[in-house]
Write an enzyme that holds these catalytic residues in place. Structure first.
Site, PDB file in Angstrom:
ATOM      1  N   CYS A 151     -43.686 -96.400  17.378  1.00 37.47           N
ATOM      2  CA  CYS A 151     -42.802 -95.883  16.323  1.00 37.47           C
ATOM      3  C   CYS A 151     -43.479 -94.740  15.579  1.00 37.47           C
ATOM      4  CB  CYS A 151     -42.413 -96.997  15.352  1.00 37.47           C
ATOM      5  SG  CYS A 151     -43.825 -97.679  14.452  1.00 37.47           S
ATOM      6  N   ASP A 181     -36.833 -53.049  21.908  1.00 37.14           N
ATOM      7  CA  ASP A 181     -37.507 -51.859  22.405  1.00 37.14           C
ATOM      8  C   ASP A 181     -36.586 -51.265  23.479  1.00 37.14           C
ATOM      9  OD1 ASP A 181     -39.687 -50.023  22.966  1.00 37.14           O
ATOM     10  OD2 ASP A 181     -39.949 -51.172  24.806  1.00 37.14           O
ATOM     11  N   ASP A 222     -41.731 -55.415  26.003  1.00 36.39           N
ATOM     12  CA  ASP A 222     -42.427 -55.761  27.245  1.00 36.39           C
ATOM     13  C   ASP A 222     -43.760 -55.063  27.420  1.00 36.39           C
ATOM     14  OD1 ASP A 222     -41.521 -53.160  27.754  1.00 36.39           O
ATOM     15  OD2 ASP A 222     -41.351 -53.557  29.905  1.00 36.39           O
ATOM     16  N   ASP A 249     -45.791 -52.875  22.261  1.00 41.72           N
ATOM     17  CA  ASP A 249     -44.856 -53.731  21.534  1.00 41.72           C
ATOM     18  C   ASP A 249     -45.544 -54.939  20.916  1.00 41.72           C
ATOM     19  OD1 ASP A 249     -42.611 -52.172  22.284  1.00 41.72           O
ATOM     20  OD2 ASP A 249     -42.558 -53.163  24.237  1.00 41.72           O
TER      21      ASP A 249
END
Length: 744
Positions: free
Chosen positions: A34, A432, A633, A637
């Site tokens: 639990c 981008d 990518d 970035d």
């Protein structure tokens, strides 16, 4: 349960050296039942010297611990053992799919059913009961044989001076059993009193049945990981010394030539050296259609070869392979704790002691108030049994495991539970341009020399950019190669991020870069300004070849085009349907950026933004809209991806972008951004639903039991149902599919 001590090294740069400062272990924990168990194990682990952080997951039954380098890993196992549970550093034996054997549940039910028959017949006017000694014989093995697990775990909890679900069940059922034995002995030879053996036996049987169902359901939640692990072939066929030999997968090394026959799984990441085929990568990237592959093209380990025999030169094996990294990312996401779970942790810390207090108050109130101590005991038992915190412990991790698993199946890798929780709040997505909304493979469309021959200008431009990995530079070099031009050697190469590159060619100092940079350098662009405007209106990126002399001058203008991804417009439309604003953040000129944005339906454009300024644009968007997601990518970035509330990295991009992001999209399909946000929203909805049901069982059940309106048998059934219901509700996420089949 697989124990893998994934060593995630934290690096500290000290006097130019990378120093290993911490190691991350993932340990299997046995005996947790639990949310109180989770809190206790975490507390014990955090007290160990050298532990930086510890997170325990009830659904996966694992603990993720960050331990300082040089500390004893064995101390983690010792701490867990002292807390009343079991852990191991070595891999645990693999459990079969239907572990937690069904026969104890069935045997307990067979013994319990005769005890329940009189209660079931009573509403129909049939008053019949087994002799007291027969009830004792049936109830005793249920209580002490099949219920032994509750006594063992409850005793360990007492030794650790805490409480858990097992302690509640052990106390409650023991009280019902003990009361029945007392009444049976007291009234021996004076008629048959009403006994309560059926209450304790039924509670134990129902809890065992609920735990068995819960285990089976939890097994289904982790099937995404098992499906990914099953993609690894056990053996590979390698060509060495001119001969093909079969070796274990672990023996494959980088550079090996791996032979893959039709319909076999590719054994390692690599490039095709021989042959042509179609490759099915659906279970890795979510791409539904097999992709045509030939020499020089990359294939991913675990994908399925189609109709052709191919020879693959291995480029990544073991933990460095794409599949291994995917599995690690999904496992990490499933093991980490969602921020909303902190509420559960605070509740569970006081839950069991509070329940014991309520049960004691119920016993005394009914006993002293009415003098009916039999009823007082039964009502206290009902309080103890209904108040199981199992559902609280499972509510969040069960939903996270299913959500991240189904997302991975469709090509969306979610880094951790926190990223999942943040993504559902996204209000604006910053894209981008290059490689995200466009294909990312620019081509040289136009070259306008300011004077002299076109081929000479192209050769010089290619020479300057020969050392660059920028997509625009690759487009120029590809054009020079296609025209078979002799490209001179470059020296003293210098890159200015976001602007361009310069180099010395012979005795000439040349540069290739953006219009903005050329103007900063004082280059006169006026002679080709009209042609520049025309190219930019077509969406072409304009770069310049310039020479530095007494007076800097432009030698040529280059127009480079990048094809728009066919899914880009649909991706923006999908986000708009979810009331999410799309913004383009690009380093390109405003004319070019706006031309591309208009074609995909983006109205808000931030153009001519340098890499170091993208993070500032993200902050500005946060102030205007709220939670920001950045999609990119490239290496440039990475700062913006890290600055955003959550970053989405294209799987086709750089490692830097993927490390800085919270979500990796395994295909270059921008529609997966909306899909990732959608699954995060659905998962978070399931978490809230599960927490509601987990709390409502106790909020309603405990008062009813304390008021004498709930029998122990019904309380046991409700408690078992609570755990099963939250896991089953989470499993409904498995039906999720991305809209418009973005990931199908």
């Amino acid at each position: 349960m697989v124990a893998d001590f994934k060593l995630r090294r934290s690096k500290a740069i000290l006097r130019g050296l990378a120093v290993e400062t911490s190691i991350q272990f993932r340990l299997p924990i046995e005996g947790m039942t639990c949310a109180s168990c989770v809190a206790r194990v975490e507390k014990a682990l955090k007290k160990v010297p050298g532990v930086g952080s510890a997170e325990v997951n009830l659904a996966t039954e694992t603990a993720t611990v960050t331990l300082a380098a040089g500390a004893r890993p064995e101390s983690l196992v010792e701490a867990v053992h002292k807390a009343g549970y079991e852990a191991r550093l070595a891999p645990a034996p693999q459990a079969p799919a239907a572990d937690r054997a069904w026969w104890p549940v069935a045997a307990s039910a067979v013994l319990t059913l005769p005890l329940l028959v009189p209660m079931l017949l009573d509403p129909f006017g049939v008053h019949w009961a087994l002799p007291g000694w027969a009830q004792l014989i049936l109830a005793t093995p249920v209580q002490f044989l099949f219920g032994a697990r509750f006594y063992r775990a409850g005793w360990r909890a007492l030794l650790a001076r805490t409480g858990n679900m097992d302690l509640l069940v052990a106390l409650g059922t023991s009280a019902a059993y003990g009361l029945s034995v007392y009444l049976l002995l007291r009234h021996s030879g004076h008629g048959l009193p009403h006994l309560y053996f059926e209450a304790g036996a039924a509670v134990i049987t129902l809890v065992l049945f609920g735990k068995w169902l819960e285990h089976r359901a939890k097994h289904q939640t982790t099937e995404a990981i098992r499906a990914l692990q099953a993609l690894r072939p056990e053996r590979a066929r390698v060509r060495r010394n001119g001969q093909e030999i079969e070796v274990p997968l672990e023996s494959v090394r980088v550079g090996d030539l791996v032979v893959v026959r039709p319909a076999e799984r590719v054994a390692a990441d690599g490039e095709i050296a021989e042959g042509m085929t179609h490759v099915d990568e659906s279970l890795i990237t979510g791409e539904s259609l097999p992709l045509a592959k030939g020499p020089g093209e990359r294939v991913t380990g675990g994908s399925v070869n189609g109709e052709g025999l191919i020879v693959v030169r291995a480029t990544a094996v073991g933990a460095q392979s794409v599949l291994a990294r995917i599995i690690e990312m999904v496992e990490t996401a499933q093991a980490r704790k969602a921020p909303i779970q902190r509420l559960v942790d605070r509740v569970s810390a006081v839950f069991v002691p509070a329940v014991l207090g309520i049960a004691a108050a119920t016993l005394l109130a009914w006993g002293l108030g009415t003098g009916d101590w039999e009823r007082a005991v039964l009502d206290a038992v009902a309080v103890l049994v209904i108040a199981c915190p199992c559902a609280l412990g499972l509510a969040t991790p069960a939903a996270v495991i299913v959500g991240t698993g189904v997302a991975a199946k469709h090509g969306v890798l979610i880094k951790d539970a926190e990223a999942l929780e943040v993504a559902y709040r996204v209000r604006v997505v910053a894209f981008d341009k290059t490689g995200t909304l466009t294909v990312g493979k620019p081509t040289l469309v136009a070259l306008e020399p300011a004077g002299g021959e076109r081929s000479a200008a192209l050769a010089l431009a290619a020479a300057v950019q020969s050392g660059s990995e920028h997509p625009l530079a690759k487009a120029v070099m590809a054009a020079a190669k296609k025209e078979a031009l002799a490209v001179p050697a470059a020296a003293e190469v210098k890159v200015t991020p976001g602007r361009g590159i310069e180099a010395r060619i012979g005795d000439r100092r040349l540069a290739v870069g953006s219009s903005r940079w050329m103007r900063e350098l004082g280059v006169d662009l006026a002679p080709l300004a009209a042609r520049q405007a025309a190219l930019e209106r077509q969406g072409l990126t304009v770069s310049w070849l310039a020479e530095f002399g007494a007076v800097p001058k432009a030698l040529a203008m280059l127009g480079i085009g990048d094809e728009l991804k066919p899914e880009a417009a649909q991706a923006v439309a999908e986000l708009a349907r979810r009331h999410i604003v799309s913004v383009m953040v690009s380093g390109d000129s405003r004319v070019v950026a706006e031309a591309i944005a208009a074609r995909v339906g983006i109205e808000n454009v931030r153009a001519e933004v340098l890499p170091e300024d993208k993070a500032r644009e993200v902050e500005a968007l946060r102030k205007s809209y709220g939670t920001v997601a950045m999609v990119g990518d490239g290496i440039n970035d990475a700062p913006a991806l890290a600055a955003a509330d959550i970053g989405f990295a294209m799987g086709s991009g750089t490692d830097a972008a993927m490390h800085a992001s919270g979500v990796t999209l395994m295909r270059g399909d921008p529609r997966l951004v909306a899909a990732a946000i959608d699954i995060s929203r659905r998962t978070y909805a399931k978490i809230r639903q599960n927490l509601f049901w987990a709390f409502i069982y106790n909020v309603v059940g405990i008062p009813l039991a304390a008021l004498g309106l709930l029998s122990p048998v019904v309380a046991g059934a409700a408690m078992a149902l609570s755990s099963v219901s939250v896991v089953t509700n989470a499993l409904l996420l498995k039906r999720w599919r991305p809209a418009n089949r973005a990931g199908a």
